[in-house]
Design a protein around this motif. Structure first.
Motif, PDB file in Angstrom:
ATOM      1  N   ARG A   1       0.580  -1.119   0.388  1.00  0.00           N
ATOM      2  CA  ARG A   1       0.297  -0.119  -0.094  1.00  0.00           C
ATOM      3  C   ARG A   1       0.643   0.852  -0.497  1.00  0.00           C
ATOM      4  NH1 ARG A   1      -2.869  -3.630  -0.948  1.00  0.00           N
ATOM      5  NH2 ARG A   1      -5.698  -3.676   0.752  1.00  0.00           N
ATOM      6  N   PHE A   2       0.478   2.426   0.160  1.00  0.00           N
ATOM      7  CA  PHE A   2       1.335   3.469   0.484  1.00  0.00           C
ATOM      8  C   PHE A   2       1.579   3.484   1.298  1.00  0.00           C
ATOM      9  CE2 PHE A   2      -2.045   4.948  -3.175  1.00  0.00           C
ATOM     10  CZ  PHE A   2      -1.199   4.588  -4.643  1.00  0.00           C
ATOM     11  N   GLY A   3       1.486   3.843   2.582  1.00  0.00           N
ATOM     12  CA  GLY A   3       1.545   3.993   3.723  1.00  0.00           C
ATOM     13  C   GLY A   3       2.758   2.043   3.891  1.00  0.00           C
ATOM     14  N   ALA A   4       3.623   2.411   4.260  1.00  0.00           N
ATOM     15  CA  ALA A   4       4.364   0.771   4.446  1.00  0.00           C
ATOM     16  C   ALA A   4       3.631   0.471   5.912  1.00  0.00           C
ATOM     17  CB  ALA A   4       5.879   0.364   4.599  1.00  0.00           C
ATOM     18  N   PHE A   5       3.390   0.939   7.071  1.00  0.00           N
ATOM     19  CA  PHE A   5       2.703   0.260   8.565  1.00  0.00           C
ATOM     20  C   PHE A   5       1.364   0.477   8.307  1.00  0.00           C
ATOM     21  CE2 PHE A   5       7.302   2.106   9.094  1.00  0.00           C
ATOM     22  CZ  PHE A   5       7.658   0.700   9.212  1.00  0.00           C
ATOM     23  N   VAL A   6       0.207  -0.161   7.293  1.00  0.00           N
ATOM     24  CA  VAL A   6      -0.622   0.215   7.409  1.00  0.00           C
ATOM     25  C   VAL A   6      -1.111  -1.284   7.792  1.00  0.00           C
ATOM     26  CG1 VAL A   6      -3.139  -0.145   6.489  1.00  0.00           C
ATOM     27  CG2 VAL A   6      -1.724   1.499   5.310  1.00  0.00           C
ATOM     28  N   PRO A   7      -1.491  -1.174   8.780  1.00  0.00           N
ATOM     29  CA  PRO A   7      -2.200  -2.854  10.066  1.00  0.00           C
ATOM     30  C   PRO A   7      -2.469  -3.841   9.173  1.00  0.00           C
ATOM     31  CG  PRO A   7      -3.772  -1.205  11.234  1.00  0.00           C
ATOM     32  CD  PRO A   7      -2.631  -0.458   9.960  1.00  0.00           C
ATOM     33  N   GLY A   8      -2.051  -5.329   8.850  1.00  0.00           N
ATOM     34  CA  GLY A   8      -1.844  -6.415   7.987  1.00  0.00           C
ATOM     35  C   GLY A   8      -0.840  -6.054   6.762  1.00  0.00           C
TER      36      GLY A   8
END
Length: 176
Positions: free
Chosen positions: A135-142
């Motif tokens: 995803r664009f964010g590396a620390f999105v849960p899961g």
């Protein structure tokens, strides 16, 4: 070096709101991570799908910050934009509607392909972490995975995947 700055009106608004531009007066290196986002061949190399020539200009500073923080006990984390089968399966809206050249995007950013690899001029140390991001964010849960390799299968950290996930999720100064 590329030129970056903060508009005067933004600087003034932030100063009124927070009392200054700096968020922290100081950092605690052993509680700090330098997150290096997507400095991969697919974004950096001439002629690549998402080439951003100006990005090559920041590599020397990225390496300097990484070495300095490592030397003071901090952690360096590289994220890698990834378009593997799991990314395509779990994010169809992006791949079906926002990728002008879907097939080339997937090919470029699939692990093992040259575009997915980190830019070769980065000074990646064996203790650095790499985070595959879908995803664009590396620390999105899961949606993250810590991996024991970063470049050419070289070992980065001997941690178990569970310990790596706990480390990546652990609140650190500036990321709470």
């Amino acid at each position: 070096m590329h030129q970056a700055g903060i508009l005067d009106e933004v600087r003034e608004r932030i100063t009124r709101r927070r009392g200054g531009v700096a968020v922290f007066d100081s950092i605690v290196p052993h509680r700090t991570a330098h997150i290096v986002v997507d400095l991969q061949n697919g974004f950096m190399a001439p002629g690549q799908l998402l080439e951003t020539p100006i990005a090559r200009a920041i590599v020397a500073n990225v390496n300097l910050i990484s070495a300095t923080l490592r030397g003071a006990g901090g952690v360096v984390v590289y994220t890698q934009h990834t378009a593997d089968a799991e990314a395509v399966r779990t994010w169809p809206v992006y791949f079906d509607h926002f990728c002008a050249d879907r097939a080339r995007m997937i090919e470029t950013f699939t692990p093992g392909n040259p575009g997915h690899a980190l830019w070769p001029e980065l000074d990646v140390a064996k203790e650095d972490l790499c985070v595959i991001k879908r995803r664009f964010g590396a620390f999105v849960p899961g949606r993250r995975s810590c991996t024991p390799s970063c470049r050419n299968g070289a070992s980065i950290r001997s941690s178990s995947p569970a310990r790596c996930r706990r480390f990546a999720a652990k609140p650190r100064q500036g990321m709470q």
